[in-house]
Design a protein around this motif. Structure first.
Motif, PDB file in Angstrom:
ATOM      1  N   GLY A   1       0.845  -1.305  -0.015  1.00 11.21           N
ATOM      2  CA  GLY A   1       0.048  -0.074   0.119  1.00 11.21           C
ATOM      3  C   GLY A   1       1.033   1.372  -0.179  1.00 11.21           C
ATOM      4  N   TYR A   2       0.353   2.315  -0.366  1.00 14.17           N
ATOM      5  CA  TYR A   2       1.147   3.630  -0.492  1.00 14.17           C
ATOM      6  C   TYR A   2       0.414   4.464   0.258  1.00 14.17           C
TER       7      TYR A   2
ATOM      8  N   LYS B   1       1.132  13.077   4.181  1.00 11.30           N
ATOM      9  CA  LYS B   1       0.640  14.195   4.667  1.00 11.30           C
ATOM     10  C   LYS B   1      -0.909  14.055   5.050  1.00 11.30           C
ATOM     11  N   CYS B   2      -1.653  13.372   4.404  1.00 11.20           N
ATOM     12  CA  CYS B   2      -3.254  13.045   4.596  1.00 11.20           C
ATOM     13  C   CYS B   2      -3.488  11.748   5.352  1.00 11.20           C
ATOM     14  N   GLY B   3      -2.393  10.750   5.076  1.00 15.08           N
ATOM     15  CA  GLY B   3      -2.678   9.657   6.087  1.00 15.08           C
ATOM     16  C   GLY B   3      -3.170   8.509   5.040  1.00 15.08           C
TER      17      GLY B   3
ATOM     18  N   CYS C   1      -5.263  17.152  -0.998  1.00 10.28           N
ATOM     19  CA  CYS C   1      -3.867  16.898  -0.649  1.00 10.28           C
ATOM     20  C   CYS C   1      -2.953  17.042  -1.761  1.00 10.28           C
ATOM     21  N   TRP C   2      -2.899  16.144  -2.417  1.00 12.28           N
ATOM     22  CA  TRP C   2      -1.955  16.129  -3.595  1.00 12.28           C
ATOM     23  C   TRP C   2      -0.359  16.254  -3.251  1.00 12.28           C
TER      24      TRP C   2
ATOM     25  N   GLU D   1       3.322  14.520  -2.916  1.00  7.03           N
ATOM     26  CA  GLU D   1       3.854  13.574  -3.473  1.00  7.03           C
ATOM     27  C   GLU D   1       4.618  12.660  -2.773  1.00  7.03           C
ATOM     28  N   GLU D   2       4.386  12.820  -1.417  1.00  9.79           N
ATOM     29  CA  GLU D   2       5.146  11.998  -0.469  1.00  9.79           C
ATOM     30  C   GLU D   2       4.552  10.691  -0.068  1.00  9.79           C
ATOM     31  N   MET D   3       4.959   9.527  -0.480  1.00  6.48           N
ATOM     32  CA  MET D   3       4.187   8.399   0.027  1.00  6.48           C
ATOM     33  C   MET D   3       5.306   7.436   0.743  1.00  6.48           C
ATOM     34  N   GLU D   4       4.944   6.718   1.630  1.00  6.54           N
ATOM     35  CA  GLU D   4       5.713   5.594   2.136  1.00  6.54           C
ATOM     36  C   GLU D   4       4.730   4.162   1.949  1.00  6.54           C
ATOM     37  N   VAL D   5       5.873   3.094   1.848  1.00  5.19           N
ATOM     38  CA  VAL D   5       4.787   1.822   1.423  1.00  5.19           C
ATOM     39  C   VAL D   5       4.799   1.326   2.749  1.00  5.19           C
TER      40      VAL D   5
END
Ligand SMILES: [Zn+2]
Length: 146
Positions: free
Chosen positions: A33-34, A38-40, A55-56, A58-62
């Motif tokens: 999952g990504y 910012k918004c969780g 939100c938009w 670009e920072e995602m964590e796996v």
């Protein structure tokens, strides 16, 4: 020379897609999952930027998604594209995971044996063949054996 011959006799298995599915050697497979930093919100498959209209980022964590979910809806498939013919008939489904993610997936098991709201579990296995007729390993869900 010997190495090359050994490689040729090994079964050629193609992996479905490294961005969405992981099969660790000593642990069960999981979907990736990504999670937006910012918004969780958690997305599957990978979306960048975050599709949340407020939100938009670009920072995602796996994050590893839950391996169990419930069938939201399903359909039995009897005719497929040429690379999927040896897997017919099959059941395709939307599976809801606890993270609020809905995953489109093949189900492993007898056609006609699945029900909505049934709990299913993620497994790795062949989902179709490549153009040379060799199996492609991907994710699917199966009934929980207990
Ligand atoms: Zn976001």
């Amino acid at each position: 020379m010997a190495d090359k011959k050994q490689k040729e006799t090994k079964e050629d298995i193609t992996f479905f897609h490294p961005d969405i599915f992981e099969t660790p050697e000593n642990a069960p497979p999981f979907l990736k999952g990504y999670k937006c930093k910012k918004c969780g919100k958690i997305w599957f498959p990978k979306f960048v930027p975050c599709p949340n209209p407020d939100c938009w980022s670009e920072e995602m964590e796996v994050v590893a998604l839950s391996r169990r979910g419930k069938i939201y809806s399903y359909t039995d498939v009897y005719i497929g594209q040429p690379t999927m013919r040896s897997y017919m008939p099959m059941t395709m489904a939307y599976v809801d995971l606890p993270e609020g993610v809905r995953v489109f997936s093949q189900l492993e098991g007898e056609v006609g044996s699945f029900r909505c709201d049934e709990e299913v579990e993620l497994v790795a296995g062949p989902v179709r063949n490549n153009l040379d007729g060799k199996p492609i390993t991907g994710y699917k869900f199966k009934k929980i054996s207990s």
